[in-house]
Scaffold this active site. Sequence first.
Site, PDB file in Angstrom:
ATOM      1  N   GLU A  99      52.755 -16.595  -1.041  1.00 44.95           N
ATOM      2  CA  GLU A  99      52.493 -17.319   0.203  1.00 44.95           C
ATOM      3  C   GLU A  99      52.760 -18.805  -0.025  1.00 44.95           C
ATOM      4  OE1 GLU A  99      48.489 -16.223   1.246  1.00 44.95           O
ATOM      5  OE2 GLU A  99      49.137 -14.356   2.202  1.00 44.95           O
ATOM      6  N   GLU A 101      51.848  -7.934   2.958  1.00 47.08           N
ATOM      7  CA  GLU A 101      50.408  -7.698   3.071  1.00 47.08           C
ATOM      8  C   GLU A 101      50.060  -7.581   4.552  1.00 47.08           C
ATOM      9  OE1 GLU A 101      48.113 -10.777   1.221  1.00 47.08           O
ATOM     10  OE2 GLU A 101      49.339 -10.786  -0.608  1.00 47.08           O
TER      11      GLU A 101
END
Length: 472
Positions: free
Chosen positions: A186, A334
Amino acid sequence: MKKTLLTVILATALFSANAQDYPRITTLDLTAPELAHYMAPGWNLGNTMEAGSNANNFTNDAGVSSETLWQSTKTSQAVIDLVKQQGFKSVRIPCSWVMGHITDANNMTIDPAWIARVKEIVDYCINDNMYVVLNDHWDGGWLEHDGFTTGADVAAKKEQLRKLWTNIANAFKDYDERLIFAGLNEPGVGEASPQASGTPLGVSDMANRLIEYEQVFINAVRATGGNNEKRVLVVQGPKTNAIDTYKYFDATKLTDTADKRIMIEVHHYDPYQFTQMTKDEDWGLIYYYWYGHAPRRANNKRVAPQSLATQIHTSFNNLKTKYVDKGYPVIMGEYGSNHRNIGTDGIQSNHDESLQYWYNFSTEYAYEAGIIPFVWDTNNLTRPNMTAIDRGNMKVNDTFIINGIKEGANAGQSAFNAIYPEPSTADGINNVTTTAKSDGTIYNIQGVAVGKDESALAKGIYIRDNEKFVVR
């Protein structure tokens, strides 16, 4: 030589459309869109190989025992077998390297014991003929935070990234197409870590710097040669936020010596009030229910409106238009929503139903947009949690999560297959079955055993352990 019964069915395609497992092509001939056909749905080995503390950055102080720092179960073949039994086709392994597994910071050398343990887990997945996405996760924030501030030494970070991925790629270069590398996790999310100087970049500047880092990752992997020359690679959008990725991340700025071997990654935890919010705030309350799945007496402030599902649908379709339709498959690396015990605040069964509905539509919308979803799974049995599989007791922990994923996948499968049709080759073989023993013996198409040494084979189609593979 003894012959073994074989059934060969001639058709126009190499792979069976209804086959549960994808084929093995030893020369990595399948492109990213072709591999995508076989990968959904996916599962995360969460809170496991990425666990640790950024106090250990650039040291070897974490050790292999860090695998159980954030959850209590050491990963085994049986755990991965259980995951596959639920219908998952791919496993994402979030992984730390810098955060406690570096023996030489100057050369970004990785602890051999850590490499060996990661390989064991990759092998568990390969043994089950599953795809594996192996990444450099948050990893103490050494790049994901520190590399996206106004004070970052970008040149130095690039060199660290190059050395790190060169070492990872060399360690895993002999794995076939079932192993996929993801450069980061991320990038740019959250505030800078204490070691960093400067303030976090804005999203536009972050996206531009991210392109630079991702290019270093791609070049480093390709330079190691072997199977890494054609291995499928995953690059992340800024913060892996779907909207920011769509608005700011231009994948066409990346160059690659391999054709059509890039995937894009986003994550999905929307809307926050339903999926992750832990306490009521002055700006809003936790959503317990979804529109159409709430009890009549529910406070409407606790009910997520149906319009939010529509917004998610639109966001996924935007990703399809910008990336999937242009030859860049998207993985939702995710996604998840907390299952809560709501007690006297409401009706538990309606919350359970809402949770299953969220997983259902999130999975279906992803499939319809050509997005490969990987459910986040923490192996934490205390609610609120996102735990589909109870690894310690070797059973499904949350049927609402599993059933929602299965329902969504079934609803979206035909659309997904239309986006990623089954690959075909000129070999003309559709299906091969064999009664041969699973002992590594290789058979040719005529059913004749030709030994166990793949390197000694002539060009052609072969069968080993009930899998087809091609030598070119």
